[in-house]
Design an enzyme around this catalytic site. Structure first.
Site, PDB file in Angstrom:
ATOM      1  N   GLU A   1       0.808  -1.219   0.000  1.00 18.99           N
ATOM      2  CA  GLU A   1       0.000   0.000   0.000  1.00 18.99           C
ATOM      3  C   GLU A   1       0.847   1.279   0.000  1.00 18.99           C
ATOM      4  O   GLU A   1       0.334   2.356   0.321  1.00 18.99           O
ATOM      5  CB  GLU A   1      -0.940   0.012   1.206  1.00 18.99           C
ATOM      6  CG  GLU A   1      -1.910  -1.141   1.275  1.00 18.99           C
ATOM      7  CD  GLU A   1      -2.991  -1.107   0.200  1.00 18.99           C
ATOM      8  OE1 GLU A   1      -2.882  -0.290  -0.741  1.00 18.99           O
ATOM      9  OE2 GLU A   1      -3.931  -1.915   0.295  1.00 18.99           O
TER      10      GLU A   1
ATOM     11  N   HIS B   1      -2.923   2.536   8.201  1.00 19.97           N
ATOM     12  CA  HIS B   1      -3.963   1.834   7.443  1.00 19.97           C
ATOM     13  C   HIS B   1      -4.188   0.480   8.091  1.00 19.97           C
ATOM     14  O   HIS B   1      -3.233  -0.236   8.417  1.00 19.97           O
ATOM     15  CB  HIS B   1      -3.543   1.643   5.987  1.00 19.97           C
ATOM     16  CG  HIS B   1      -4.398   0.643   5.256  1.00 19.97           C
ATOM     17  ND1 HIS B   1      -5.758   0.774   5.146  1.00 19.97           N
ATOM     18  CD2 HIS B   1      -4.081  -0.516   4.622  1.00 19.97           C
ATOM     19  CE1 HIS B   1      -6.253  -0.249   4.466  1.00 19.97           C
ATOM     20  NE2 HIS B   1      -5.245  -1.046   4.137  1.00 19.97           N
TER      21      HIS B   1
ATOM     22  N   HIS C   1      -7.377  -2.921   8.833  1.00 20.02           N
ATOM     23  CA  HIS C   1      -8.642  -3.573   8.498  1.00 20.02           C
ATOM     24  C   HIS C   1      -9.413  -3.851   9.790  1.00 20.02           C
ATOM     25  O   HIS C   1      -9.878  -4.965  10.010  1.00 20.02           O
ATOM     26  CB  HIS C   1      -8.391  -4.885   7.748  1.00 20.02           C
ATOM     27  CG  HIS C   1      -7.550  -4.743   6.529  1.00 20.02           C
ATOM     28  ND1 HIS C   1      -6.885  -5.806   5.945  1.00 20.02           N
ATOM     29  CD2 HIS C   1      -7.241  -3.656   5.768  1.00 20.02           C
ATOM     30  CE1 HIS C   1      -6.212  -5.374   4.883  1.00 20.02           C
ATOM     31  NE2 HIS C   1      -6.411  -4.078   4.756  1.00 20.02           N
TER      32      HIS C   1
ATOM     33  N   TYR D   1     -19.977  12.709  19.555  1.00 15.37           N
ATOM     34  CA  TYR D   1     -19.178  13.922  19.405  1.00 15.37           C
ATOM     35  C   TYR D   1     -17.695  13.663  19.168  1.00 15.37           C
ATOM     36  O   TYR D   1     -16.977  14.511  18.632  1.00 15.37           O
ATOM     37  CB  TYR D   1     -19.353  14.843  20.612  1.00 15.37           C
ATOM     38  CG  TYR D   1     -18.701  14.368  21.894  1.00 15.37           C
ATOM     39  CD1 TYR D   1     -17.364  14.658  22.174  1.00 15.37           C
ATOM     40  CD2 TYR D   1     -19.420  13.645  22.833  1.00 15.37           C
ATOM     41  CE1 TYR D   1     -16.764  14.225  23.334  1.00 15.37           C
ATOM     42  CE2 TYR D   1     -18.826  13.216  24.002  1.00 15.37           C
ATOM     43  CZ  TYR D   1     -17.504  13.509  24.256  1.00 15.37           C
ATOM     44  OH  TYR D   1     -16.909  13.082  25.411  1.00 15.37           O
TER      45      TYR D   1
ATOM     46  N   HIS E   1     -12.727  -2.708   2.114  1.00 15.29           N
ATOM     47  CA  HIS E   1     -11.306  -2.824   2.416  1.00 15.29           C
ATOM     48  C   HIS E   1     -10.996  -2.565   3.888  1.00 15.29           C
ATOM     49  O   HIS E   1     -10.582  -3.471   4.600  1.00 15.29           O
ATOM     50  CB  HIS E   1     -10.543  -1.841   1.517  1.00 15.29           C
ATOM     51  CG  HIS E   1      -9.065  -1.998   1.538  1.00 15.29           C
ATOM     52  ND1 HIS E   1      -8.266  -1.683   0.449  1.00 15.29           N
ATOM     53  CD2 HIS E   1      -8.213  -2.409   2.502  1.00 15.29           C
ATOM     54  CE1 HIS E   1      -6.997  -1.927   0.752  1.00 15.29           C
ATOM     55  NE2 HIS E   1      -6.940  -2.357   1.997  1.00 15.29           N
TER      56      HIS E   1
ATOM     57  N   TYR F   1      -9.667  21.618  26.236  1.00 12.56           N
ATOM     58  CA  TYR F   1      -9.272  20.437  27.001  1.00 12.56           C
ATOM     59  C   TYR F   1      -8.580  19.371  26.170  1.00 12.56           C
ATOM     60  O   TYR F   1      -8.173  18.333  26.695  1.00 12.56           O
ATOM     61  CB  TYR F   1     -10.475  19.827  27.757  1.00 12.56           C
ATOM     62  CG  TYR F   1     -11.524  19.148  26.910  1.00 12.56           C
ATOM     63  CD1 TYR F   1     -12.715  19.790  26.604  1.00 12.56           C
ATOM     64  CD2 TYR F   1     -11.346  17.848  26.458  1.00 12.56           C
ATOM     65  CE1 TYR F   1     -13.698  19.163  25.861  1.00 12.56           C
ATOM     66  CE2 TYR F   1     -12.323  17.218  25.705  1.00 12.56           C
ATOM     67  CZ  TYR F   1     -13.496  17.880  25.418  1.00 12.56           C
ATOM     68  OH  TYR F   1     -14.460  17.262  24.674  1.00 12.56           O
TER      69      TYR F   1
END
Length: 221
Positions: free
Chosen positions: A80, A99, A101, A120, A162, A215
């Site tokens: 990749e 990256h 999975h 949030y 993926h 914060y």
């Protein structure tokens, strides 16, 4: 391309090794799946292909230019690497790419389902939505090109059928984002199972971002 490993680079390499081991031990990946990189003076340092986290050493990381030129005699880089290089070329402020999975993120990616602001903490990704990049075969330039648009203005994206990609201004941030994406994916998956989560408004998310300034990006218990 030639390279001599100095003390500072060795520290950087060890940080990547530790990050990769953390990725697997925390359940964000299995075996040799997933890959990490950090920006370097000559391009990037990236995990090699096919090496288990438990076996990975700092000297096995691959020094690669952003055009794919490697130091002679190294292991082969992650398949990749195109995706990592594309991020560094497009986003000069980004210093690390993760990256993986991870299970719930991959479930949603396989359904081509973006993650909305159901919690949030999505603000950690610097966006109100985690999009899904269109499918392309793993390890290809096409996949690298697929992710770039969706990552602009945010720190994470799902990859259709993926997994996920998370980026950061340093490796700890990229790791935190990857972990948070998986948690958000699990929350959203669970909410869908009971009828679908209610998303926060743009105003509510703006208030969250304002609060984060004071914060920091920390999860509340």
């Amino acid at each position: 391309m030639t390279s001599t490993i100095g003390g500072e680079e060795m520290d950087q390499r060890q940080a990547v090794v530790d990050g990769y081991k953390q990725l697997i031990s925390s359940g964000l990946g299995t075996g040799s799946s997933g890959n990490l990189s950090v920006r370097s003076d000559d391009g990037m340092l990236i995990t090699p292909t096919g090496v288990l986290a438990e076996d990975l050493t700092a000297s096995q990381l691959v020094q690669l230019s952003l055009e794919g030129e490697a130091v002679i005699g190294q292991l082969l880089p992650s398949s990749e690497w195109h995706m990592h290089a594309a991020v560094y070329r497009d986003r000069p402020e980004i210093q690390a790419v993760v990256h993986c999975h991870s299970r719930y993120a991959t479930i949603l990616a396989c359904d081509h389902r973006p993650i909305p602001a159901v919690h949030y903490m999505i603000a950690v990704t610097e966006s109100d939505e985690i999009p899904v990049a269109p499918y392309a075969t793993f390890g290809t330039v096409a996949l690298a090109e697929s992710i770039i648009g969706g990552l602009r203005g945010r720190l994470a994206s799902l990859l259709a059928n993926h997994g996920q990609i998370a980026i950061g201004r340093d490796l700890p941030q990229a790791m935190r984002v990857a972990s948070e994406v998986e948690e958000l994916a699990a929350i959203y998956w669970g909410s869908l199972a009971i009828g679908g989560g209610k998303t926060l408004s743009a105003q509510s998310m703006n208030e969250v971002r304002t609060a984060f300034v004071t914060y920091g990006q920390q999860r509340e218990d």
